[in-house]
Design a protein around this motif. Structure first.
Motif, PDB file in Angstrom:
ATOM      1  N   THR A   1      31.932  30.369  46.241  1.00  0.00           N
ATOM      2  CA  THR A   1      32.151  31.149  45.024  1.00  0.00           C
ATOM      3  C   THR A   1      32.718  32.524  45.340  1.00  0.00           C
ATOM      4  OG1 THR A   1      30.430  29.995  43.780  1.00  0.00           O
ATOM      5  CG2 THR A   1      30.979  32.213  43.058  1.00  0.00           C
TER       6      THR A   1
ATOM      7  N   ALA B   1      36.466  33.768  44.276  1.00  0.00           N
ATOM      8  CA  ALA B   1      36.589  34.916  43.367  1.00  0.00           C
ATOM      9  C   ALA B   1      37.414  36.039  43.978  1.00  0.00           C
ATOM     10  CB  ALA B   1      35.206  35.423  42.975  1.00  0.00           C
TER      11      ALA B   1
ATOM     12  N   VAL C   1      35.840  29.811  36.533  1.00  0.00           N
ATOM     13  CA  VAL C   1      34.659  29.675  37.382  1.00  0.00           C
ATOM     14  C   VAL C   1      34.825  28.441  38.257  1.00  0.00           C
ATOM     15  CG1 VAL C   1      32.157  29.368  37.431  1.00  0.00           C
ATOM     16  CG2 VAL C   1      33.208  30.792  35.650  1.00  0.00           C
TER      17      VAL C   1
ATOM     18  N   GLN D   1      35.892  38.603  37.336  1.00  0.00           N
ATOM     19  CA  GLN D   1      35.191  37.685  38.228  1.00  0.00           C
ATOM     20  C   GLN D   1      33.831  38.240  38.672  1.00  0.00           C
ATOM     21  OE1 GLN D   1      35.639  34.642  39.338  1.00  0.00           O
ATOM     22  NE2 GLN D   1      37.601  34.208  38.372  1.00  0.00           N
TER      23      GLN D   1
ATOM     24  N   SER E   1      30.797  35.887  38.858  1.00  0.00           N
ATOM     25  CA  SER E   1      30.744  34.983  40.013  1.00  0.00           C
ATOM     26  C   SER E   1      30.019  35.631  41.192  1.00  0.00           C
ATOM     27  CB  SER E   1      32.163  34.571  40.436  1.00  0.00           C
ATOM     28  OG  SER E   1      32.774  33.771  39.450  1.00  0.00           O
TER      29      SER E   1
END
Length: 552
Positions: free
Chosen positions: A53, A57, A66, A318, A321
């Protein structure tokens, strides 16, 4: 290059942090469920929320998309690796890591060579059918989990259904009650208070019920002990033949994620007024999957539902995230004991409700009303994916896409204006009104590139229009004008068909002229030797006028 937190200001900081907490509440229960669908331990789903993740991001151009494993990806992992190793074994987990790495490499190659257009072959009917077949296969496993019935979740669809039906007598009443309550809360809560993370509410309430009433002793299955600690860097060590065996499934994962991910990224960028870069997004997916394979997780794709949830929560960066990654890491370090008593029926209910839209019922109904052929394409893809397997499903999807493309390309719109001075009508569609020709002249417009699929069709259309003009009593046809405005390209096979048509025109003593030739197409037809000493006119009217004067 866009900054990782582009769009973040002191004014929206609190809102973005709050959205991150919401994302954390949504993602943890879903990823635990998706890991179980994939045949992997819960930690595999949680590890995907940390390093992959963060890497994604930091690189992606979209401010909102996402990245995470989703239901379709989890089902693909289970169906493709299930035949190579036993679900839950160490070899199985190693293959899942290798599959993610292969998918990551493919994403990077797509980005470097700008091949993302390949995913365009997965049209909407194909995606609806493919994902719908995977979703129904998942749903059967989740229903068994909700009822407390033991089935082989890694088996074929027919075997799962048979196991569910024959095992109904062993269903656990407490499991059924937890599932029914969970489904009711999820559906009703989503309808009236969509901002509340109902999946987390269901997990907490169901876990409290199981612990206080000791329902695990009454036959309710629970998640069990989850190892504590952060993800560790690793690398799959397998035989090269196994790497090759994983290539088709990795390719399927890559293409499905590319088709869905780029579409969602572009749509939210257009909706919220910021620019996205498809190749950079593909590169981000590639690095994210490489990180997943190196940190104990499995294939990562785009999450449409979570992206929509973040958009509804007002997130435009982002940052959620990063909050998700930090929160998941804290959970793995200090809170895994809280996960041990989560009841499996509640997880099954959460995943089951989440994948219901993926069945594509409304999409199939819409296709049935608008285009029966497209409906048939989706239905075939659905059935093959469901009863044969995900990899044959993606192969059939590409074959159907090519058939559909060839079917449309081989039947282009060919507008014909005949010698009588009245629109002669298209051989396939209605001819445009308001354009007339002089006696003895036919104007034909091909609304497509001239290539192998339609070259013969175009030649037959010319012959048919000439014969029809003569049979109508309009006198002999002496001139044919081809309107080239819509012809953007000509290939070798199309040129050969065109040469055959020229031979026929010469035999019938019909002169040929071109009208409105595009500069790039002119260069191409000159290269192929189709122009010769034939005249080219800038417009149909000029061409017809010149030809008419020549007849006086």
């Amino acid at each position: 290059m866009q900054k990782p937190l582009a769009g973040l200001t002191h004014r929206n900081l609190v809102r973005e942090l709050t959205a991150g907490v919401t994302l954390l509440a949504i993602a943890i229960p879903l990823n635990i469920g998706y890991a179980q669908i994939a045949g992997l331990p819960p930690t595999a789903g949680l590890y995907a929320l940390i390093v992959p993740t963060i890497v994604y991001a930091l690189v992606v151009s979209s401010r909102q998309l996402v990245a995470s494993p989703d239901a379709a990806a989890a089902a693909l992992v289970a169906s493709s690796i299930g035949g190579l190793a036993a679900a839950g074994s160490a070899d199985y987990a190693t293959l899942a890591l290798a599959q993610a790495i292969l998918s990551g490499i493919m994403f990077v190659l797509l980005a470097v060579f700008k091949l993302g257009f390949l995913a365009n072959f997965l049209s909407k009917p194909i995606l609806v059918g493919f994902v719908g077949g995977l979703a129904l296969d998942i749903l059967v496993s989740q229903i068994a989990k909700m009822l407390g019935v033991k089935i082989d979740s890694g088996g074929e669809f027919v075997d799962k259904v048979a196991g569910l039906v024959t095992g109904l007598g062993t269903a656990n009443l407490w499991s059924i009650a937890i599932s029914a309550g969970s489904v009711a809360v999820l559906l009703i809560g989503k309808r009236y208070l969509g901002q509340v993370p109902w999946a987390l509410v269901v997990l907490v309430a169901a876990t409290v019920l199981v612990v206080t009433a000791k329902l695990d002793q009454a036959g309710v299955d629970v998640l069990g002990e989850v190892p504590a600690g952060p993800p560790a860097l690793t690398w799959p060590v397998i035989d090269w033949t196994m790497w090759l065996a994983l290539v088709p499934s990795a390719m399927a994962l890559t293409l499905v994620t590319t088709a869905e991910g780029l579409l969602v990224s572009r749509s939210y960028g257009e909706k919220r007024g910021y620019r996205t870069s498809p190749n950079r997004d593909l590169f981000a997916f590639g690095l994210g999957n490489l990180a997943a394979g190196a940190s104990g997780s499995f294939a990562v794709g785009s999450s449409t539902s979570r992206t929509a949830a973040m958009d509804q929560a007002g997130s435009r960066t982002q940052l959620p995230s990063f909050v998700l990654a930090a929160g998941t890491l804290l959970l793995l370090l200090f809170g895994t004991a809280l996960l041990a008593d989560i009841p499996s029926p509640a997880i099954g209910a959460i995943v089951g409700v989440a994948i219901l839209p993926l069945l594509g019922i409304r999409d199939f109904a819409s296709l049935w009303r608008t285009d029966r052929f497209e409906f048939a394409v989706g239905a075939v893809c659905f059935l093959v994916t469901l009863f044969v397997g995900s990899i044959p499903g993606i192969v059939v999807a590409f074959v159907l896409a090519l058939i559909n493309l060839a079917k449309r390309a081989a039947n282009p719109a060919i507008d014909v204006l005949e010698a009588s001075g009245e629109p002669g009508g298209s051989l396939l569609d209605e001819a445009p009104k308001g354009e007339v020709t002089a006696p003895g002249v036919i104007v034909i417009r091909l609304a497509a590139p001239l290539f192998f699929a339609n070259g013969a069709v175009f030649g037959d259309a010319v012959k048919k229009s000439v014969r029809r003009a003569v049979d109508a009593g309009n006198g002999p046809v002496r001139h044919l004008v081809i309107d080239m405005e819509a012809v953007t390209d000509v290939d070798v096979t199309g040129a050969e068909s065109f040469e055959a048509m020229l031979t026929w025109l010469e035999r019938e003593q019909i002169d040929l002229s071109f009208s409105r030739v595009r500069p790039d197409a002119r260069q191409r037809i000159e290269q192929l030797g189709l122009l010769g000493d034939r005249r080219t006119y800038p417009t149909n009217r000029d061409a017809i006028s010149a030809l008419t004067k020549g007849n006086e």
